[in-house]
Design a protein around this motif. Structure first.
Motif, short mmCIF file in Angstrom:
data_model
loop_
_atom_site.label_atom_id
_atom_site.label_comp_id
_atom_site.label_asym_id
_atom_site.label_seq_id
_atom_site.Cartn_x
_atom_site.Cartn_y
_atom_site.Cartn_z
N ARG A 46 19.12 15.76 -11.54
CA ARG A 46 20.11 16.75 -11.45
C ARG A 46 20.36 17.01 -9.88
O ARG A 46 19.62 16.98 -9.08
CB ARG A 46 19.73 18.15 -11.96
N GLU A 47 21.70 16.86 -9.50
CA GLU A 47 22.20 16.87 -8.11
C GLU A 47 22.31 18.26 -7.52
O GLU A 47 23.17 18.94 -8.23
CB GLU A 47 23.41 15.68 -8.07
N PRO A 48 21.90 18.81 -6.53
CA PRO A 48 22.06 19.85 -5.79
C PRO A 48 23.44 20.12 -5.39
O PRO A 48 24.29 19.02 -5.22
CB PRO A 48 21.09 19.85 -4.53
N ALA A 49 23.96 21.25 -5.45
CA ALA A 49 25.65 21.62 -5.04
C ALA A 49 25.97 21.02 -3.71
O ALA A 49 26.91 20.33 -3.62
CB ALA A 49 25.66 22.95 -5.05
N SER A 50 24.98 21.30 -2.91
CA SER A 50 25.31 20.59 -1.30
C SER A 50 25.46 19.05 -1.36
O SER A 50 26.49 18.78 -0.67
CB SER A 50 24.19 21.19 -0.36
N ALA A 51 24.54 18.68 -2.03
CA ALA A 51 24.74 17.05 -2.08
C ALA A 51 26.11 16.73 -3.01
O ALA A 51 26.52 15.75 -2.44
CB ALA A 51 23.62 16.39 -2.88
N PHE A 52 26.42 17.34 -4.01
CA PHE A 52 27.55 17.13 -4.79
C PHE A 52 28.82 17.22 -3.78
O PHE A 52 29.59 16.09 -3.80
CB PHE A 52 27.45 17.82 -6.03
#
Length: 82
Positions: A46-52
């Motif tokens: 699951r990708e964190p929002a900041s990384a997305f």
């Protein structure tokens, strides 16, 4: 009604959770929940929002049509086979 409990048989894990709880001034349950959530993000993909958002900027630049990106990556469900 009693809260559900998690039993940990590892003395090392128990001691570490207690030490972190004391240092952070949080409950042991909160420390364990936060650690498991962080592990899920890191290991389960699951990708964190900041990384997305950082990935979107690097892939598409600063001017981005988010609707187009979502539409481009959307997969239609074929429906139920009856």
């Amino acid at each position: 009604m009693a809260e559900p409990q998690l039993s940990v048989r590892s003395a090392k894990a128990r001691d570490l959770a207690r030490r972190l709880a004391r240092r952070e001034r949080r409950s042991i349950a909160d420390i364990v929940e936060r650690a498991l959530e962080a592990y899920e993000v890191r290991e389960a993909g699951r990708e964190p929002a900041s990384a997305f958002y950082a990935r979107l900027v690097s892939d598409y630049g600063s001017d981005l049509d988010l609707e187009a990106v979502i539409h481009e990556n959307r997969k239609l469900h074929s429906g139920l086979e009856l």
